[in-house]
Design a protein around this motif. Structure first.
Motif, PDB file in Angstrom:
ATOM      1  N   UNK B  54     -42.046  91.289 -47.929  1.00  0.00           N
ATOM      2  CA  UNK B  54     -41.223  90.828 -49.199  1.00  0.00           C
ATOM      3  C   UNK B  54     -42.059  90.287 -50.434  1.00  0.00           C
ATOM      4  N   UNK B  55     -41.856  90.937 -51.516  1.00  0.00           N
ATOM      5  CA  UNK B  55     -42.895  90.813 -52.489  1.00  0.00           C
ATOM      6  C   UNK B  55     -42.100  90.016 -53.811  1.00  0.00           C
ATOM      7  N   UNK B  56     -41.038  89.995 -53.757  1.00  0.00           N
ATOM      8  CA  UNK B  56     -40.285  89.241 -54.807  1.00  0.00           C
ATOM      9  C   UNK B  56     -40.379  87.855 -54.699  1.00  0.00           C
ATOM     10  N   UNK B  57     -41.103  87.146 -55.620  1.00  0.00           N
ATOM     11  CA  UNK B  57     -41.169  85.597 -55.719  1.00  0.00           C
ATOM     12  C   UNK B  57     -39.963  84.751 -55.484  1.00  0.00           C
ATOM     13  N   UNK B  58     -38.745  85.475 -56.216  1.00  0.00           N
ATOM     14  CA  UNK B  58     -37.474  84.802 -56.038  1.00  0.00           C
ATOM     15  C   UNK B  58     -36.898  84.770 -54.773  1.00  0.00           C
ATOM     16  N   UNK B  59     -36.914  85.906 -54.024  1.00  0.00           N
ATOM     17  CA  UNK B  59     -36.428  85.823 -52.852  1.00  0.00           C
ATOM     18  C   UNK B  59     -37.346  84.868 -51.864  1.00  0.00           C
ATOM     19  N   UNK B  60     -38.366  84.907 -51.929  1.00  0.00           N
ATOM     20  CA  UNK B  60     -39.500  84.211 -51.338  1.00  0.00           C
ATOM     21  C   UNK B  60     -39.192  82.604 -51.446  1.00  0.00           C
ATOM     22  N   UNK B  61     -38.872  82.320 -52.733  1.00  0.00           N
ATOM     23  CA  UNK B  61     -38.815  80.942 -52.808  1.00  0.00           C
ATOM     24  C   UNK B  61     -37.295  80.443 -52.347  1.00  0.00           C
ATOM     25  N   UNK B  62     -36.181  81.551 -52.141  1.00  0.00           N
ATOM     26  CA  UNK B  62     -35.184  81.018 -51.551  1.00  0.00           C
ATOM     27  C   UNK B  62     -35.033  81.088 -50.322  1.00  0.00           C
ATOM     28  N   UNK B  63     -36.217  81.590 -49.726  1.00  0.00           N
ATOM     29  CA  UNK B  63     -36.243  81.559 -48.170  1.00  0.00           C
ATOM     30  C   UNK B  63     -37.172  80.440 -48.059  1.00  0.00           C
ATOM     31  N   UNK B  64     -37.989  79.913 -48.798  1.00  0.00           N
ATOM     32  CA  UNK B  64     -38.580  78.881 -48.498  1.00  0.00           C
ATOM     33  C   UNK B  64     -37.713  77.492 -48.710  1.00  0.00           C
TER      34      UNK B  64
END
Lengths: 574, 270
Positions: B54-64
């Protein structure tokens, strides 16, 4: 009686060994026997027992000859897995036999492996048999040593075998737990009809519990006899460095030549030796002057109002020592006694400065341990671990002994090392790896390491545990020579013979408190105290107490001398 | 000074042992610990592996955010979290310095943050999942999904040995201290004292190796007599051992929950 185990002309040689460990052994064991296997170290006792569950020859593939039959199964034709249902085995290092983290899980491990749907109940029944109830979900590292031993026994019992083999059941137990262990084995034998085979050095336990004895010597069975007959062979046993019960030794030395009259238990001895009531006053004059007062001696260590606790795995604090006040003087030879868990080791560790008290102060040669790193205190205090292996940090004995001296750049240290190695009979072994030596040699090496540090206070934790009796006597003699080497010695121990023969001051710990501090007579003549602290005096001392001798006899020799004198006196009387 | 003493108390071998065992066995009462191990494996697959792709930081942040909440739920030992944070910061900082040194500029910060975020999600997922399964549960779970019995047993057994090994290590370590000589001066920033401790910490491992192999001998024999070989080779034993494992309502609901959370993240941000 039905024959259960038969060995026919069995010989076995481990691969790579120079000579066979077992040579032409033939032996039969009947169902329901309670059998002790005795013999000096390396005589083949463990090897004999490993024949019975097929570990030899299936697991140890060596040169095997002869035939072993267990419950009508010939061991060469059946797998270890099949034989294990007939023979349960508890190892001397039972700790490594426990493989699961929780108690019930471990007890039911074997039935589960054999696909028994009722495995949990089998485990529970086994735990019930060894009286280890209410610990089902406890973690094994929260158990005490004695409880772990019982768990290992439960694990062996879970398959409901007919035969149980226990290698040195009491080597690591305090007297209270040792008796409990044997009571459980006795129960299994009498009530549940199991054949029990123990490898045992303590002839007093053999006399009280076992019914047959097998004597082994250099890989052969010398004889198998009923216990009383076996233990009366004083000459044969002592020639093999096995010590018969102290009462038998004493009667033998007193010229009881008729072998069939030698007592092997305390009751038999009490019947043989008449009470000394009438001459008690005559002997009483012998009473030694009790210890000199401490007032004029220099204090080397002090504990003031000490409270100590540690953190358990559940992150709770557990208090192990409370309200400890103690002064150790120059020239004190202290035995620290009490049951497992009474706080003996913690007290020793406080003196090393490795741990600090929660409250109160510990002073070692005037210095408060709070303000001293253990490295500096090590100049004054030496602590010798219970397990010598934990002291071996180098790859040979000599390097281990000189480590401390070298780190402190002591000039000419090698001469000193030579002297110490000679003193502990280690000169020949000095280039061997300490970890590969025998138990007795390891213990000597650990003592040598301690003495090389030239301490004001020497602390020893269970120095005679896990040794056979001959080695134990040897170590006891070595410890006696330490008296001239160091300022004060403190030994934490369960070995009451060591206490009786060596200590000038005995401190009794019970549930983290000092409940008694005095000379050995004040301890051993106080029945109530012995009861509370779970201590069991040496057999000869018990006998002399039962016979109302005064002073009490602490060793077999004391007893013999006192008895001879008494007989002389009586000769004069009549 | 006082601070250093407190810190050294926290970092004692004894304390490490307590933390390790608690991490392994002590969290049995949390919500996550009551789930079937297979549910946790799925969670791990999504949050521990997927972030690499995943390279979308918004999605990553959501996962975080999600996995951080799960970490709180799992009651992970603070010591482990501190070590994790130090590791992440250390790594990020090191990359930044390295890139600046080789002629990069501050534009590196953004991609570095993304990488750190990725690593944080992955590490938190690992910690959360493995703290919520005691070694027994993990080993049973692995056995269920077809890992050989020998491997799964070793995991459970390794943990059972951990306390005794740590204790022995501790004793050897103390032997070094009691017989050795600590440097008399602490040196600048305590470096001499630190070097001394690091040295004996490493040396203490060697004596342990031999004693471990000695212990193993008895264990292997005992395993043989307790029929573990028999157990490994008979599928019905495996069935019996795993009979207590079952997907419950709780498992289905939880899987549904985190799948829909992930799906909505992707729908919202792509």
């Amino acid at each position: 009686m039905t024959e259960q185990i038969r060995l026919e002309h069995v010989s076995f040689q481990y691969p790579g060994a120079e000579k066979p460990v077992l040579q032409d052994v033939s032996l039969t064991i009947n169902k329901g026997e309670f059998l002790a296997v005795i013999g000096r170290n390396g005589s083949g006792k463990s090897t004999l027992c490993k024949l019975l569950n097929g570990l030899i020859p299936h697991f140890y593939v060596g040169d095997f000859f002869g035939k072993v039959t267990v419950n009508n199964l010939v061991t060469t034709e059946h797998k270890v897995a099949d034989l294990s249902r007939h023979v349960g085995y508890v190892y001397q290092d039972f700790d490594n036999q426990i493989v699961c983290p929780r108690v019930l899980e471990d007890a039911s491990f074997a039935p589960l492996n054999y696909g028994d749907p009722d495995y949990k109940n089998k485990g529970k029944q086994a735990l019930q048999l060894v009286e280890l109830l209410g610990f089902d979900d406890e973690f094994i590292w929260e158990l005490s040593g004695g409880q772990k031993h019982l768990l290992a026994l439960a694990g062996a019992l879970s398959l409901d075998p007919d035969i149980l083999i226990i290698d040195e059941p009491v080597a690591q137990l305090d007297p209270y737990h040792a008796k409990k262990m044997y009571d459980i084995l006795y129960n299994l034998n009498v009530k549940h009809g199991k054949t029990i085979i123990v490898i045992e050095h303590h002839t007093e336990f053999i006399a009280d519990y076992c019914r047959q004895v097998v004597l082994m010597d250099s890989g052969s069975v010398v004889w198998k006899q009923a216990t009383t007959d076996a233990l009366r062979q004083v000459e044969q046993l002592t020639a093999r460095q096995i010590y018969p019960p102290q009462v038998a030794q004493a009667a033998y030395l007193l010229g009881e030549s008729a072998a069939d009259r030698l007592p092997v238990t305390l009751e038999q001895a009490a019947a043989l030796f008449p009470k000394i009531t009438d001459t008690a006053s005559a002997v009483r004059k012998e009473k030694t002057v009790s210890q000199q007062p401490h007032a004029n001696k220099k204090a080397v260590a002090e504990l003031k109002q000490v409270v100590f606790s540690y953190k358990t795995i559940a992150r709770e604090r557990k208090t192990v020592l409370q309200n400890i006040n103690l002064t150790v003087h120059q020239g004190d030879y202290i035995a620290l006694v009490g049951n497992n868990g009474s706080g003996k080791s913690s007290l020793l560790r406080l003196l090393t400065g490795l741990v600090k008290p929660d409250k109160g102060d510990v002073l070692v040669t005037g210095k408060n341990t709070r303000r001293q790193p253990p490295e500096q205190l090590a100049d004054e205090v030496t602590y010798i671990y219970q397990n010598p292996e934990e002291m071996f940090i180098e790859d040979c004995v000599r390097k281990d002994v000189e480590y401390f001296l070298k780190a402190r750049k002591i000039p000419d240290y090698s001469k000193k090392v030579d002297r110490i190695l000679a003193m502990f009979d280690l000169t020949e072994l000095q280039h061997h790896d300490s970890r590969l030596m025998s138990g007795g040699q390891q213990r000597r090496a650990s003592l040598a390491i301690g003495v090389a540090m030239d301490p004001s206070i020497l602390l020893l934790d269970e120095p005679t545990a896990n040794l056979d009796i001959a080695t134990r006597k040897y170590i006891t003699r070595l410890i006696a020579t330490l008296k001239n080497q160091t300022g004060a010695v403190i030994i934490a121990t369960h070995d009451m013979q060591l206490v009786a023969e060596w200590a000038t001051r005995v401190i009794v710990l019970h549930e983290g408190e000092i409940i008694h501090d005095g000379d050995r007579e004040s301890v051993f003549s106080n029945t109530e105290l012995l009861e509370t602290a779970g201590l069991k005096p040496p057999q000869i001392l018990q006998l002399s107490r039962d016979l109302q001798m005064s002073p009490l006899a602490y060793t077999v020799n004391d007893f013999v001398t006192a008895w001879k004198r008494k007989e002389n006196l009586c000769g004069v009387c009549t | 000074m006082e601070y250093a003493r407190k810190l050294s108390e926290k970092l004692s071998v004894e304390q490490v042992k307590i933390e390790l065992l608690n991490t392994a066995y002590g969290n049995g009462h949390t919500f996550l610990a009551k789930l079937d191990p297979r549910t946790l494996f799925i969670l791990y697959l999504l949050f521990g592996v997927m972030p690499w792709f995943v390279h979308n930081e918004k999605i990553l942040f959501g996962m975080f955010v999600f996995i951080a909440a799960m970490t709180l739920l799992a009651k992970v030992s603070p010591l482990i979290l501190v070590i994790l944070c130090l590791g992440l910061l250390g790594q990020g900082g090191y990359y930044l310095i390295a890139s600046l040194f080789f002629g990069g500029d501050l534009s590196i910060i953004l991609p570095l943050l993304e990488l750190t975020l990725k690593l944080a999600v992955i590490s938190l997922a690992s910690i959360t999942v493995f703290c919520s399964m005691d070694p027994e549960k993990l080993s049973n779970g692995l056995l269920k999904i077809g890992v050989p019995g020998q491997v799964t047993f070793s995991i459970a057994y390794g943990y059972r040995m951990l306390p005794s090994l740590l204790e022995e290590y501790h004793h050897v370590f103390l032997s070094f201290r009691l017989r050795g000589k600590a440097p008399e001066k602490h040196g600048f920033l305590y470096w001499q004292a630190i070097a001394y401790f690091c040295k004996i910490a490493v040396l203490s491992f060697y004596p342990l190796l031999l004693s471990m192999s000695k212990r193993a001998r008895t264990t292997v024999e005992a395993l043989e007599t307790k029929g573990s070989l028999y157990g490994f080779n008979h599928p019905e034993v495996k069935k019996l051992k795993l009979a207590h494992m079952a997907f419950g309502k709780r498992d289905y609901l939880f899987i549904l929950f985190f799948l829909s959370y992930l799906a909505s993240l992707f729908l919202l941000f792509t």
